[in-house]
Scaffold this motif. Sequence first.
Motif, PDB file in Angstrom:
ATOM      1  N   ASN A   1       0.833  -1.199   0.000  1.00  0.00           N
ATOM      2  CA  ASN A   1       0.000   0.000   0.000  1.00  0.00           C
ATOM      3  C   ASN A   1       0.875   1.260   0.000  1.00  0.00           C
ATOM      4  OD1 ASN A   1      -2.823  -1.258   0.584  1.00  0.00           O
ATOM      5  ND2 ASN A   1      -1.469  -2.182   2.101  1.00  0.00           N
ATOM      6  N   LYS A   2       0.330   2.351  -0.521  1.00  0.00           N
ATOM      7  CA  LYS A   2       0.993   3.649  -0.485  1.00  0.00           C
ATOM      8  C   LYS A   2       0.173   4.577   0.398  1.00  0.00           C
ATOM      9  CE  LYS A   2       3.028   3.209  -5.098  1.00  0.00           C
ATOM     10  NZ  LYS A   2       3.123   3.795  -6.466  1.00  0.00           N
ATOM     11  N   ILE A   3       0.824   5.095   1.425  1.00  0.00           N
ATOM     12  CA  ILE A   3       0.147   5.929   2.420  1.00  0.00           C
ATOM     13  C   ILE A   3       0.913   7.245   2.518  1.00  0.00           C
ATOM     14  CG2 ILE A   3      -0.639   6.072   4.807  1.00  0.00           C
ATOM     15  CD1 ILE A   3      -0.244   2.935   4.834  1.00  0.00           C
ATOM     16  N   LYS A   4       0.243   8.356   2.293  1.00  0.00           N
ATOM     17  CA  LYS A   4       0.948   9.637   2.250  1.00  0.00           C
ATOM     18  C   LYS A   4       0.171  10.706   3.005  1.00  0.00           C
ATOM     19  CE  LYS A   4       3.339  12.761  -0.900  1.00  0.00           C
ATOM     20  NZ  LYS A   4       3.722  13.033  -2.314  1.00  0.00           N
ATOM     21  N   ASN A   5       0.935  11.529   3.745  1.00  0.00           N
ATOM     22  CA  ASN A   5       0.385  12.692   4.450  1.00  0.00           C
ATOM     23  C   ASN A   5      -0.705  12.314   5.447  1.00  0.00           C
ATOM     24  OD1 ASN A   5       2.121  14.281   2.920  1.00  0.00           O
ATOM     25  ND2 ASN A   5       0.559  14.805   1.409  1.00  0.00           N
ATOM     26  N   CYS A   6      -0.364  11.383   6.345  1.00  0.00           N
ATOM     27  CA  CYS A   6      -1.247  10.985   7.435  1.00  0.00           C
ATOM     28  C   CYS A   6      -0.578  11.320   8.768  1.00  0.00           C
ATOM     29  CB  CYS A   6      -1.546   9.492   7.377  1.00  0.00           C
ATOM     30  SG  CYS A   6      -2.340   8.958   5.846  1.00  0.00           S
ATOM     31  N   THR A   7      -1.359  11.362   9.839  1.00  0.00           N
ATOM     32  CA  THR A   7      -0.761  11.498  11.166  1.00  0.00           C
ATOM     33  C   THR A   7       0.026  10.239  11.510  1.00  0.00           C
ATOM     34  OG1 THR A   7      -2.588  12.917  11.859  1.00  0.00           O
ATOM     35  CG2 THR A   7      -1.222  11.943  13.599  1.00  0.00           C
ATOM     36  N   GLU A   8      -0.588   9.081  11.323  1.00  0.00           N
ATOM     37  CA  GLU A   8       0.104   7.804  11.471  1.00  0.00           C
ATOM     38  C   GLU A   8      -0.220   6.935  10.258  1.00  0.00           C
ATOM     39  OE1 GLU A   8       1.122   6.169  15.405  1.00  0.00           O
ATOM     40  OE2 GLU A   8      -0.822   6.960  16.002  1.00  0.00           O
ATOM     41  N   GLY A   9       0.808   6.255   9.743  1.00  0.00           N
ATOM     42  CA  GLY A   9       0.593   5.431   8.574  1.00  0.00           C
ATOM     43  C   GLY A   9      -0.210   4.185   8.873  1.00  0.00           C
TER      44      GLY A   9
ATOM     45  N   VAL B   1       5.194   4.441   3.389  1.00  0.00           N
ATOM     46  CA  VAL B   1       4.585   5.487   4.216  1.00  0.00           C
ATOM     47  C   VAL B   1       5.424   6.748   4.037  1.00  0.00           C
ATOM     48  CG1 VAL B   1       3.907   6.204   6.524  1.00  0.00           C
ATOM     49  CG2 VAL B   1       3.759   3.783   5.878  1.00  0.00           C
ATOM     50  N   ASP B   2       4.809   7.783   3.531  1.00  0.00           N
ATOM     51  CA  ASP B   2       5.516   9.020   3.204  1.00  0.00           C
ATOM     52  C   ASP B   2       4.821  10.187   3.895  1.00  0.00           C
ATOM     53  OD1 ASP B   2       6.816  11.173   2.110  1.00  0.00           O
ATOM     54  OD2 ASP B   2       6.438  10.642   0.022  1.00  0.00           O
ATOM     55  N   GLY B   3       5.569  10.868   4.776  1.00  0.00           N
ATOM     56  CA  GLY B   3       5.046  12.082   5.376  1.00  0.00           C
ATOM     57  C   GLY B   3       4.088  11.870   6.522  1.00  0.00           C
ATOM     58  N   ALA B   4       4.353  10.873   7.376  1.00  0.00           N
ATOM     59  CA  ALA B   4       3.541  10.701   8.591  1.00  0.00           C
ATOM     60  C   ALA B   4       3.973  11.747   9.620  1.00  0.00           C
ATOM     61  CB  ALA B   4       3.701   9.294   9.146  1.00  0.00           C
TER      62      ALA B   4
ATOM     63  N   VAL C   1      -0.240  -7.306  21.978  1.00  0.00           N
ATOM     64  CA  VAL C   1       0.247  -7.042  20.624  1.00  0.00           C
ATOM     65  C   VAL C   1       1.527  -7.852  20.455  1.00  0.00           C
ATOM     66  CG1 VAL C   1       0.968  -5.289  18.962  1.00  0.00           C
ATOM     67  CG2 VAL C   1      -0.783  -4.747  20.654  1.00  0.00           C
ATOM     68  N   PHE C   2       1.418  -8.974  19.768  1.00  0.00           N
ATOM     69  CA  PHE C   2       2.557  -9.896  19.739  1.00  0.00           C
ATOM     70  C   PHE C   2       2.544 -10.718  18.448  1.00  0.00           C
ATOM     71  CE2 PHE C   2      -0.986 -11.932  21.873  1.00  0.00           C
ATOM     72  CZ  PHE C   2      -1.048 -13.200  21.305  1.00  0.00           C
ATOM     73  N   ASP C   3       3.726 -11.279  18.145  1.00  0.00           N
ATOM     74  CA  ASP C   3       3.888 -12.194  17.000  1.00  0.00           C
ATOM     75  C   ASP C   3       3.456 -11.569  15.679  1.00  0.00           C
ATOM     76  OD1 ASP C   3       4.877 -14.081  18.721  1.00  0.00           O
ATOM     77  OD2 ASP C   3       3.013 -15.221  18.880  1.00  0.00           O
ATOM     78  N   ASN C   4       3.698 -10.277  15.538  1.00  0.00           N
ATOM     79  CA  ASN C   4       3.428  -9.585  14.286  1.00  0.00           C
ATOM     80  C   ASN C   4       4.728  -9.399  13.506  1.00  0.00           C
ATOM     81  OD1 ASN C   4       0.523  -9.002  14.872  1.00  0.00           O
ATOM     82  ND2 ASN C   4       1.462  -7.903  16.572  1.00  0.00           N
ATOM     83  N   THR C   5       4.638  -9.259  12.196  1.00  0.00           N
ATOM     84  CA  THR C   5       5.812  -9.158  11.339  1.00  0.00           C
ATOM     85  C   THR C   5       5.781  -7.860  10.552  1.00  0.00           C
ATOM     86  OG1 THR C   5       5.970 -11.556  11.095  1.00  0.00           O
ATOM     87  CG2 THR C   5       7.093 -10.220   9.448  1.00  0.00           C
ATOM     88  N   ILE C   6       6.881  -7.098  10.640  1.00  0.00           N
ATOM     89  CA  ILE C   6       7.040  -5.854   9.891  1.00  0.00           C
ATOM     90  C   ILE C   6       8.318  -5.979   9.080  1.00  0.00           C
ATOM     91  CG2 ILE C   6       7.327  -3.350  10.054  1.00  0.00           C
ATOM     92  CD1 ILE C   6       5.892  -3.479  12.740  1.00  0.00           C
ATOM     93  N   ILE C   7       8.191  -6.013   7.765  1.00  0.00           N
ATOM     94  CA  ILE C   7       9.372  -6.239   6.937  1.00  0.00           C
ATOM     95  C   ILE C   7       9.197  -5.577   5.569  1.00  0.00           C
ATOM     96  CG2 ILE C   7       8.477  -8.455   6.117  1.00  0.00           C
ATOM     97  CD1 ILE C   7      11.372  -9.429   5.932  1.00  0.00           C
ATOM     98  N   GLY C   8      10.285  -5.012   5.066  1.00  0.00           N
ATOM     99  CA  GLY C   8      10.331  -4.520   3.703  1.00  0.00           C
ATOM    100  C   GLY C   8       9.570  -3.237   3.463  1.00  0.00           C
ATOM    101  N   ASN C   9       9.211  -2.496   4.520  1.00  0.00           N
ATOM    102  CA  ASN C   9       8.464  -1.257   4.356  1.00  0.00           C
ATOM    103  C   ASN C   9       9.418  -0.086   4.117  1.00  0.00           C
ATOM    104  OD1 ASN C   9       5.607  -2.213   5.191  1.00  0.00           O
ATOM    105  ND2 ASN C   9       6.958  -2.994   6.783  1.00  0.00           N
ATOM    106  N   THR C  10       8.944   0.908   3.400  1.00  0.00           N
ATOM    107  CA  THR C  10       9.698   2.138   3.174  1.00  0.00           C
ATOM    108  C   THR C  10       8.983   3.260   3.908  1.00  0.00           C
ATOM    109  OG1 THR C  10      10.461   1.392   1.007  1.00  0.00           O
ATOM    110  CG2 THR C  10      10.574   3.754   1.455  1.00  0.00           C
ATOM    111  N   ILE C  11       9.673   3.857   4.886  1.00  0.00           N
ATOM    112  CA  ILE C  11       9.064   4.905   5.712  1.00  0.00           C
ATOM    113  C   ILE C  11       9.942   6.145   5.596  1.00  0.00           C
ATOM    114  CG2 ILE C  11       8.213   5.509   7.995  1.00  0.00           C
ATOM    115  CD1 ILE C  11       8.321   2.440   8.596  1.00  0.00           C
TER     116      ILE C  11
END
Length: 298
Positions: free
Chosen positions: A146-154, A174-177, A194-204
Amino acid sequence: NSGSVLGDAGVQLTGVANVTVQNNNLHGNYNGILLDNSYNNNLFFNNINSSGLDGISLDGSDSNVISNNTITGTTFDSIYLVSSDNNFVDDNVIDSGGDDGISIEAASAVTGNIARRNNITNTPYGFYLYDGGDWNAISFITISDNKIKNCTEGILLETGGQDIFNITIRDNIVDGANDTGIDLYGYSLVTPQVFDNTIIGNTIINSSTAIYTYRAVNNLIKDKNITKNFRNRLTGALFEYYGKSLPGKAVRIEEHPKYKTDPVWASFFTASIIVFGILISGFLFGSLSFTNIFTNLL
């Protein structure tokens, strides 16, 4: 325009299956499209704007496809899924929503939703996952490409006291949070939720803080996330370090540098070498002078 008060919807499906809602222009309704306990429906190529509540809302509705819709100017959520499982939310364009771009909430346990290739701009939250408390869990959700731009939080995962786990957040931009690119926010460390979640390969990029965790444990945050933000110039390297030295722990990294923009790396490196050389030269000169004085005294 069916009306903008509670209960009005441009298109409403209640207890319906195998229907396609396509190529509609829906303006100024309370909900643009509302699915209530409806299954295996397709929502394609609809233009929805200025909804009084949500653009597209699913309540207790499973296995639907929401794809290639354009949703602008909603008062609250552009796409809202509550207690709805195994839905596909793909290739939608969302702009200028009043609250969440895509929201997944659990009034009962929620699982299996996939959101891919959506373009979300100018909303307070790009994605918001909330367990709703009351013994309701959210699990096995995929948010990718997904592309997320100009949000308070992505992307925000927030628990009200129950569990959010096995969420995959992968290959998003995520651009411009203004606040945080990706936020994992837990309720308690005594009984982690909040556990066992995966965050990988994102561009922030161009965000205040890249990745933030609070009372979240055993989450896999791999160092392939690309981060270049006002407070997190070293986030990627630090996450890799903490991942190796403190496995299974939550990590919060925030930097508060003097300058809001990065210096040019080549110039910065050259200047650092020059300053370092001057310091070493001064140290060697001082040491040599002290040696000569000590020798003369002898």
